[in-house]
Design a protein around this motif. Structure first.
Motif, PDB file in Angstrom:
ATOM      1  N   LYS A 147      33.153  80.765  25.915  1.00  0.00           N
ATOM      2  CA  LYS A 147      32.208  79.887  26.281  1.00  0.00           C
ATOM      3  C   LYS A 147      32.775  79.218  27.123  1.00  0.00           C
ATOM      4  O   LYS A 147      34.017  78.798  27.979  1.00  0.00           O
ATOM      5  CB  LYS A 147      32.250  78.647  25.289  1.00  0.00           C
ATOM      6  CG  LYS A 147      31.198  77.435  25.426  1.00  0.00           C
ATOM      7  CD  LYS A 147      30.420  77.233  24.723  1.00  0.00           C
ATOM      8  CE  LYS A 147      29.010  76.713  24.460  1.00  0.00           C
ATOM      9  NZ  LYS A 147      28.057  77.174  24.614  1.00  0.00           N
ATOM     10  N   LEU A 148      31.489  79.223  29.075  1.00  0.00           N
ATOM     11  CA  LEU A 148      32.314  79.291  29.756  1.00  0.00           C
ATOM     12  C   LEU A 148      32.624  77.191  29.971  1.00  0.00           C
ATOM     13  O   LEU A 148      31.549  76.323  29.362  1.00  0.00           O
ATOM     14  CB  LEU A 148      31.020  79.419  31.210  1.00  0.00           C
ATOM     15  CG  LEU A 148      30.768  80.450  31.383  1.00  0.00           C
ATOM     16  CD1 LEU A 148      30.004  81.008  31.858  1.00  0.00           C
ATOM     17  CD2 LEU A 148      31.669  81.597  31.584  1.00  0.00           C
ATOM     18  N   GLN A 199      21.863  81.389  25.470  1.00  0.00           N
ATOM     19  CA  GLN A 199      22.590  81.063  26.209  1.00  0.00           C
ATOM     20  C   GLN A 199      23.904  82.418  27.235  1.00  0.00           C
ATOM     21  O   GLN A 199      24.881  81.312  27.046  1.00  0.00           O
ATOM     22  CB  GLN A 199      24.496  80.333  25.597  1.00  0.00           C
ATOM     23  CG  GLN A 199      23.372  78.992  24.792  1.00  0.00           C
ATOM     24  CD  GLN A 199      24.383  78.094  24.283  1.00  0.00           C
ATOM     25  OE1 GLN A 199      25.808  77.980  24.205  1.00  0.00           O
ATOM     26  NE2 GLN A 199      23.535  78.647  22.722  1.00  0.00           N
ATOM     27  N   HIS A 204      32.431  73.717  30.133  1.00  0.00           N
ATOM     28  CA  HIS A 204      31.475  72.388  31.502  1.00  0.00           C
ATOM     29  C   HIS A 204      29.890  73.442  31.174  1.00  0.00           C
ATOM     30  O   HIS A 204      29.667  72.696  32.638  1.00  0.00           O
ATOM     31  CB  HIS A 204      31.774  71.764  32.684  1.00  0.00           C
ATOM     32  CG  HIS A 204      33.585  71.705  32.447  1.00  0.00           C
ATOM     33  ND1 HIS A 204      33.736  70.902  31.833  1.00  0.00           N
ATOM     34  CD2 HIS A 204      34.571  72.312  33.298  1.00  0.00           C
ATOM     35  CE1 HIS A 204      35.223  70.532  32.299  1.00  0.00           C
ATOM     36  NE2 HIS A 204      35.553  71.000  33.378  1.00  0.00           N
ATOM     37  N   GLN A 205      30.052  74.429  30.603  1.00  0.00           N
ATOM     38  CA  GLN A 205      28.089  74.777  30.694  1.00  0.00           C
ATOM     39  C   GLN A 205      27.988  75.123  29.505  1.00  0.00           C
ATOM     40  O   GLN A 205      28.518  76.163  28.573  1.00  0.00           O
ATOM     41  CB  GLN A 205      28.459  75.915  31.818  1.00  0.00           C
ATOM     42  CG  GLN A 205      28.651  75.911  33.324  1.00  0.00           C
ATOM     43  CD  GLN A 205      29.096  77.189  34.031  1.00  0.00           C
ATOM     44  OE1 GLN A 205      28.039  78.096  33.920  1.00  0.00           O
ATOM     45  NE2 GLN A 205      29.310  77.304  35.017  1.00  0.00           N
ATOM     46  N   HIS A 206      27.088  75.293  29.293  1.00  0.00           N
ATOM     47  CA  HIS A 206      26.119  75.706  28.227  1.00  0.00           C
ATOM     48  C   HIS A 206      25.960  76.870  27.614  1.00  0.00           C
ATOM     49  O   HIS A 206      24.235  77.493  27.876  1.00  0.00           O
ATOM     50  CB  HIS A 206      25.164  74.762  27.587  1.00  0.00           C
ATOM     51  CG  HIS A 206      25.190  73.277  27.702  1.00  0.00           C
ATOM     52  ND1 HIS A 206      26.391  72.992  26.124  1.00  0.00           N
ATOM     53  CD2 HIS A 206      24.883  72.069  27.962  1.00  0.00           C
ATOM     54  CE1 HIS A 206      26.630  70.788  26.598  1.00  0.00           C
ATOM     55  NE2 HIS A 206      25.671  71.591  27.833  1.00  0.00           N
ATOM     56  N   GLN A 207      26.889  77.882  28.006  1.00  0.00           N
ATOM     57  CA  GLN A 207      26.283  79.434  28.120  1.00  0.00           C
ATOM     58  C   GLN A 207      27.670  80.271  28.050  1.00  0.00           C
ATOM     59  O   GLN A 207      29.006  80.033  27.940  1.00  0.00           O
ATOM     60  CB  GLN A 207      26.341  79.899  29.804  1.00  0.00           C
ATOM     61  CG  GLN A 207      25.357  81.284  30.020  1.00  0.00           C
ATOM     62  CD  GLN A 207      25.454  81.359  31.641  1.00  0.00           C
ATOM     63  OE1 GLN A 207      25.412  79.869  32.257  1.00  0.00           O
ATOM     64  NE2 GLN A 207      24.725  82.410  31.828  1.00  0.00           N
TER      65      GLN A 207
END
Length: 265
Positions: free
Chosen positions: A61-62, A146, A64-67
């Protein structure tokens, strides 16, 4: 003006030639790895591995990103991990070839959960792997929204290929175990030399992402260049499989052949 057009045409021709040359070179290299077990085994040491556990890909999980990011691991990293887990490093040969870069770095997919002799401690080993690899094994259909489009396409193909090998370990005629070649491009029955080639079938659940949308909404999404389309209020992303994915072609075929108001479940 004519001079400018001539330069532009030459540049365009040069880039087209370069792209074609790269494509041909990659295709020849992949063909070589599929046909030559020794060359494929050698490519393991310089290649990169996408890891799975019971068909769920390893993702990070990156912040501060929803990716999600699909990390790749080297042969040496994989050997070190298997050693820590008490597994035989020969398991690396269970991997399947899924592509390569323009620089001929071969890409492989390896499932660390399938055919694992220590299945009684499967959940514990999975947690240990995730800790070591600094990621999580996530069900692919839950993570597709994502993921980068290229990663989603590559992982979908890898998962389908791993699933095919897992379900075709025995010959349908003799009942004897089949043997995978190094690249995973075929399986052979030693008793009768029958060759089985992967036939990747689409899981019907891959169409589920579009099942809540109307015919017109699906048509609009297909016309867009990007992978995402939003409803008018922007509240829900409409995800479509990558253009080269089999599921994308099935959705497109459904759109052309049906005039009902919603996709079948």
């Amino acid at each position: 003006m004519s001079l400018y057009c001539g330069i532009a045409c030459r540049r365009k021709s040069f880039w087209c030639y370069r792209l074609l040359s790269t494509y041909i070179s990659k295709t020849r290299y992949i063909f070589e790895l599929k046909e030559d077990d020794d060359a494929c085994k050698k490519a393991h040491r310089t290649g990169a591995f996408y890891l799975f556990h019971n068909l769920a890909p390893l993702l990070q999980k990156l912040e501060h990103q929803h990716q999600y990011l699909a990390p790749r691991h080297s042969f040496l990293e994989l050997e070190k991990l298997l050693g820590k887990l008490g597994q035989d490093t020969q398991k690396i040969e269970d991997s399947v070839l899924i592509g390569c870069s323009g620089e001929h770095e071969a890409w492989f997919a390896l499932d660390l959960g399938l055919n694992n002799p220590s299945s009684t401690n499967d959940s514990l080993q999975k947690l240990e792997m995730e800790t070591e690899l600094k990621g999580s094994f996530v069900e692919l259909r839950k993570a597709l929204l994502q993921l980068d489009v290229k990663d989603a396409s590559l992982l979908s193909m890898a998962q389908a290929l791993l699933r095919w090998h897992d379900t075709h370990q025995f010959c349908s005629r003799s009942g004897q175990p089949t043997k995978k070649n190094m690249a995973g491009s075929k399986r052979v029955c030693p008793s009768n030399n029958i060759i089985y080639y992967p036939q990747i079938q689409v899981n019907s659940r891959e169409l589920e992402a579009a099942s809540w949308f109307s015919h017109d909404e699906v048509a609009t999404a297909l016309r867009r260049k990007g992978p995402y389309s939003q409803q008018k209020d922007g509240s829900f992303p409409f995800w479509l499989p990558p253009r080269l994915a089999i599921a994308h072609r099935l959705i497109k075929e459904w759109l052309e052949n049906h005039k009902c108001s919603s996709l079948p479940a």
